[in-house]
Design a protein around this motif. Structure first.
Motif, short mmCIF file in Angstrom:
data_model
loop_
_atom_site.label_atom_id
_atom_site.label_comp_id
_atom_site.label_asym_id
_atom_site.label_seq_id
_atom_site.Cartn_x
_atom_site.Cartn_y
_atom_site.Cartn_z
N LEU A 31 0.89 -1.10 -0.02
CA LEU A 31 0.05 0.12 -0.04
C LEU A 31 0.81 1.28 0.02
CD1 LEU A 31 -2.77 1.14 0.14
CD2 LEU A 31 -2.68 1.04 2.68
N ALA A 32 1.94 1.36 0.82
CA ALA A 32 2.73 2.46 0.74
C ALA A 32 3.45 2.43 -0.57
CB ALA A 32 3.91 2.10 1.66
N LEU A 33 3.93 1.63 -1.09
CA LEU A 33 4.46 1.51 -2.65
C LEU A 33 3.54 2.06 -3.56
CD1 LEU A 33 6.42 -1.69 -2.71
CD2 LEU A 33 7.28 0.62 -2.12
N ALA A 34 2.38 1.72 -3.31
CA ALA A 34 1.07 1.97 -4.13
C ALA A 34 1.04 3.69 -4.04
CB ALA A 34 -0.14 1.32 -3.96
N ASP A 35 0.78 4.15 -2.67
CA ASP A 35 0.83 5.39 -2.47
C ASP A 35 1.68 6.37 -3.49
OD1 ASP A 35 -1.30 5.26 -0.95
OD2 ASP A 35 -0.51 5.21 0.98
N SER A 48 -4.25 7.57 -4.71
CA SER A 48 -3.50 7.77 -5.71
C SER A 48 -3.02 6.80 -6.57
CB SER A 48 -2.18 8.56 -4.98
OG SER A 48 -1.41 7.68 -4.13
N TYR A 49 -3.57 5.70 -6.14
CA TYR A 49 -3.24 4.36 -7.05
C TYR A 49 -3.58 4.38 -8.36
CZ TYR A 49 -3.12 -0.65 -8.06
OH TYR A 49 -3.09 -1.89 -8.46
N LYS A 50 -2.89 4.01 -9.25
CA LYS A 50 -3.11 3.93 -10.69
C LYS A 50 -2.69 2.77 -11.29
CE LYS A 50 -3.29 9.08 -11.11
NZ LYS A 50 -2.81 9.37 -10.04
N GLY A 51 -2.50 1.90 -10.87
CA GLY A 51 -1.89 0.53 -11.31
C GLY A 51 -2.74 -0.61 -11.57
N ALA A 52 -4.03 -0.42 -11.51
CA ALA A 52 -4.97 -1.43 -11.36
C ALA A 52 -4.83 -2.33 -12.65
CB ALA A 52 -6.37 -1.05 -11.58
N ALA A 53 -4.55 -1.85 -13.97
CA ALA A 53 -4.33 -2.56 -14.98
C ALA A 53 -3.00 -3.52 -14.93
CB ALA A 53 -3.88 -1.63 -16.18
N ARG A 54 -2.14 -3.28 -14.01
CA ARG A 54 -0.98 -4.13 -13.55
C ARG A 54 -1.09 -5.15 -12.65
NH1 ARG A 54 0.39 0.22 -16.66
NH2 ARG A 54 1.83 -0.17 -18.18
N TYR A 55 -2.33 -4.99 -11.91
CA TYR A 55 -2.46 -5.88 -11.03
C TYR A 55 -2.79 -7.44 -11.20
CZ TYR A 55 -4.07 -7.53 -6.43
OH TYR A 55 -4.40 -8.40 -5.10
N LYS A 56 -2.12 -8.21 -10.54
CA LYS A 56 -2.38 -9.77 -10.69
C LYS A 56 -2.90 -10.42 -9.55
CE LYS A 56 0.14 -9.44 -14.94
NZ LYS A 56 -0.72 -9.79 -16.06
N ASN A 57 -3.92 -11.24 -9.71
CA ASN A 57 -4.64 -11.87 -8.72
C ASN A 57 -3.79 -13.04 -8.62
OD1 ASN A 57 -6.70 -12.23 -6.89
ND2 ASN A 57 -7.82 -13.20 -8.35
N ASP A 111 2.36 1.93 -10.18
CA ASP A 111 1.62 2.10 -11.45
C ASP A 111 2.22 1.46 -12.62
OD1 ASP A 111 0.24 3.62 -9.63
OD2 ASP A 111 0.90 5.54 -10.16
N GLU A 112 3.50 1.22 -12.75
CA GLU A 112 4.12 0.94 -14.08
C GLU A 112 4.65 -0.43 -13.95
OE1 GLU A 112 3.59 2.55 -16.80
OE2 GLU A 112 2.52 4.03 -15.75
N ARG A 113 4.43 -1.18 -12.65
CA ARG A 113 5.09 -2.36 -12.51
C ARG A 113 3.84 -3.59 -12.08
NH1 ARG A 113 8.54 1.27 -9.89
NH2 ARG A 113 10.62 0.74 -10.60
#
Length: 211
Positions: A112-116, A139-148, A121-123
């Motif tokens: 979460l701290a990394l996301a903040d 502020s998190y904008k990395g949803a497209a790169r999230y892996k379940n 966002d790009e990883r």
């Protein structure tokens, strides 16, 4: 000398780095027998911190003492108070390390701290859940790169959720190339299954490496 740096902060989840720190610091199953990767604790200051389990840890170092040249990996544990501004310098240090090829591993609240900070966002990454990141990090904008997935490795960054302590350890050990492949496989299988055949198999791999 290279070190595994562990950031320690109040309310840190004691158990989340237990597997990885024990294996790195002891070197008991390293393929290079007799070697180890010393673990050093790092704090925002050298003020003692109290873990979620009630243990007191006095940091050996402060964040500014971490260098790329001495860092084998930076380990970031989960904790309830990552939002505290005093933790900002370690996230900036993580960013610096990642940008120059240093290794960073984050679990649970540390993701979460990394996301903040925009570092996910790009990883490719994972966490406790995508909903967790969206809910607690505006502020998190990395949803497209999230892996379940339980653990995700993207180059020099490892991320996992609160239930991924064992997987985090496995991927750190693999990334740093510390165990023979057969040893790591048997080690992981033993701790996931508790079947003693894997423990004996692991011991055999160590004997083979010494022969």
């Amino acid at each position: 000398m290279k070190y595994a740096y562990v950031y320690v902060l109040d309310t840190m989840a004691d158990w989340e780095l237990g597997f990885v720190t024990a294996e790195l610091n002891s070197g008991q199953y390293f393929k290079n027998r007799g070697s180890r990767l010393p673990v050093r604790t790092v704090g925002a200051s050298k003020r003692p911190i109290t873990t979620k389990g009630g243990l007191t840890i006095v940091p050996e170092l402060t964040v500014d003492e971490i260098t790329y040249e001495t860092s084998a990996i930076l380990l970031l544990p989960g904790a309830d108070n990552w939002k505290d501004p005093t933790n900002g310098p370690i996230i900036e240090k993580a960013k610096q390390l990642l940008n120059v090829g240093g290794y960073v591993a984050a679990i649970c609240g540390a993701t979460l701290a990394l996301a903040d900070a925009g570092l996910l966002d790009e990883r490719q990454h994972t966490s406790n859940s995508l909903e967790y990141l969206n809910l607690f990090s505006p502020s998190y904008k990395g949803a497209a790169r999230y892996k379940n997935e339980k653990v995700v490795v993207d180059g020099n960054l490892i991320t996992t959720g609160s239930a991924g302590a064992l997987e985090l350890a496995r991927e750190v050990i693999a990334l740093l190339d510390l165990f023979a492949e057969e040893t790591l496989e048997a080690w992981y299988n033993y701790f996931t299954s508790s079947d003693p055949k894997y423990f004996y198999a692991m011991m055999e791999t160590l004997q083979e490496s010494n022969s």
